[in-house]
Scaffold this motif. Sequence first.
Motif, PDB file in Angstrom:
ATOM      1  N   GLY A   6       0.655  -1.211   0.019  1.00  0.00           N
ATOM      2  CA  GLY A   6      -0.107  -0.133  -0.050  1.00  0.00           C
ATOM      3  C   GLY A   6       0.919   1.270   0.006  1.00  0.00           C
ATOM      4  N   ARG A   7       1.782   1.255   0.564  1.00  0.00           N
ATOM      5  CA  ARG A   7       2.941   2.256   0.753  1.00  0.00           C
ATOM      6  C   ARG A   7       3.467   2.558  -0.469  1.00  0.00           C
ATOM      7  NH1 ARG A   7       3.476   0.323   6.147  1.00  0.00           N
ATOM      8  NH2 ARG A   7       5.302  -0.780   5.496  1.00  0.00           N
ATOM      9  N   LYS A   8       4.009   1.568  -1.157  1.00  0.00           N
ATOM     10  CA  LYS A   8       4.674   1.653  -2.299  1.00  0.00           C
ATOM     11  C   LYS A   8       3.527   1.977  -3.528  1.00  0.00           C
ATOM     12  CE  LYS A   8       8.491  -1.420  -1.160  1.00  0.00           C
ATOM     13  NZ  LYS A   8       9.012  -2.797  -1.835  1.00  0.00           N
ATOM     14  N   THR A   9       2.500   1.837  -3.503  1.00  0.00           N
ATOM     15  CA  THR A   9       1.563   2.064  -4.771  1.00  0.00           C
ATOM     16  C   THR A   9       0.831   3.254  -4.154  1.00  0.00           C
ATOM     17  OG1 THR A   9      -0.087   0.433  -3.576  1.00  0.00           O
ATOM     18  CG2 THR A   9       1.497  -0.247  -5.376  1.00  0.00           C
ATOM     19  N   ASN A  10       1.052   3.784  -3.102  1.00  0.00           N
ATOM     20  CA  ASN A  10       0.277   4.908  -2.546  1.00  0.00           C
ATOM     21  C   ASN A  10      -1.160   4.710  -2.812  1.00  0.00           C
ATOM     22  OD1 ASN A  10      -0.134   7.687  -1.458  1.00  0.00           O
ATOM     23  ND2 ASN A  10      -0.231   8.550  -3.728  1.00  0.00           N
ATOM     24  N   LEU A  11      -1.722   3.538  -2.200  1.00  0.00           N
ATOM     25  CA  LEU A  11      -3.060   3.062  -2.398  1.00  0.00           C
ATOM     26  C   LEU A  11      -3.489   2.773  -0.978  1.00  0.00           C
ATOM     27  CD1 LEU A  11      -3.281   0.715  -5.467  1.00  0.00           C
ATOM     28  CD2 LEU A  11      -4.390   3.005  -5.404  1.00  0.00           C
ATOM     29  N   PRO A  12      -4.891   3.067  -0.552  1.00  0.00           N
ATOM     30  CA  PRO A  12      -5.157   2.696   0.593  1.00  0.00           C
ATOM     31  C   PRO A  12      -5.321   1.125   0.911  1.00  0.00           C
ATOM     32  CG  PRO A  12      -7.196   3.527  -0.744  1.00  0.00           C
ATOM     33  CD  PRO A  12      -5.850   3.667  -1.334  1.00  0.00           C
ATOM     34  N   LEU A  13      -5.110   0.621   2.113  1.00  0.00           N
ATOM     35  CA  LEU A  13      -5.114  -0.840   2.231  1.00  0.00           C
ATOM     36  C   LEU A  13      -6.590  -1.013   3.277  1.00  0.00           C
ATOM     37  CD1 LEU A  13      -3.981  -3.563   2.480  1.00  0.00           C
ATOM     38  CD2 LEU A  13      -2.981  -3.046   4.692  1.00  0.00           C
ATOM     39  N   TYR A  14      -7.393  -2.186   2.593  1.00  0.00           N
ATOM     40  CA  TYR A  14      -8.613  -2.517   3.318  1.00  0.00           C
ATOM     41  C   TYR A  14      -8.526  -3.542   3.970  1.00  0.00           C
ATOM     42  CZ  TYR A  14     -13.791  -2.775   3.372  1.00  0.00           C
ATOM     43  OH  TYR A  14     -15.250  -3.182   3.797  1.00  0.00           O
ATOM     44  N   VAL A  15      -8.680  -3.382   5.383  1.00  0.00           N
ATOM     45  CA  VAL A  15      -8.468  -4.725   6.434  1.00  0.00           C
ATOM     46  C   VAL A  15      -9.780  -5.211   6.890  1.00  0.00           C
ATOM     47  CG1 VAL A  15      -7.041  -5.486   8.246  1.00  0.00           C
ATOM     48  CG2 VAL A  15      -6.321  -3.505   6.767  1.00  0.00           C
TER      49      VAL A  15
END
Length: 242
Positions: A6-15
């Motif tokens: 998520g950090r590398k792609t600048n996308l939110p992580l949905y947990v």
Amino acid sequence: MSAEIGRKTNLPLYVHFGQLWGLPKSGANGEDADTILERVIPELQPGDILAHPFTRHPGGFVNREGEVHEVIKAALDRGLKVDVGHGSHFSYRLARKALDAGIVPNTLGADMHGYNTHVPAPPGTPAEHDDDEANPFAGQAKFSLTQAMSSMLALGLTIEQVVPMVTTNAAAMIGLLGEIGTLRPGATADISVLADERGRFVLEDNEKNKVVAERLLQPLFCLRAGQRYDANATILPEAVAA
């Protein structure tokens, strides 16, 4: 690993929180579902999404002692988001505890999928299955996005809080604020028209908890890409294929 992606792609992580199938009680794979949330949150960053906070399964926002995990408020203060992810495991009892603690979700996903959407069984399907008791999605409480909205109203949130959960807040969460989920010239004509019925409506979850809603939102029709779809319209197989 997911947080790093998520950090590398600048996308939110949905947990997804809340235990699904049972885990081994011993051995290398044994886990205490009630401790996972406190271990996962430090790995997350602002904009990441904590889902299924009101689950009736172990591992949600309310611990086994019936208290909201202390780490939740701090997580929200540093920019983490909350999605209801209603689904068949939603609990009015636990939602009330979390809301009373000041935990107001940002978005209101319905969590409709093949496990919890009831359709006629194909011919030859047995009436019972050996693993029904172990099925975490078991239950007959019907739900939809509008029913999930009605649930939030019945629990004391206002319509001014609930509508953004399924429109502007959801658009912002996926980086499309101003393009979808809003009514303005130039925006995508993605419009849902609902009936706001008044009365006394009993809503029940799969724990058999009941709440009385004074407002029930029901779909009338929607506009998508300039085309109208009525809520009671029948979608033909060839239309789906097209």
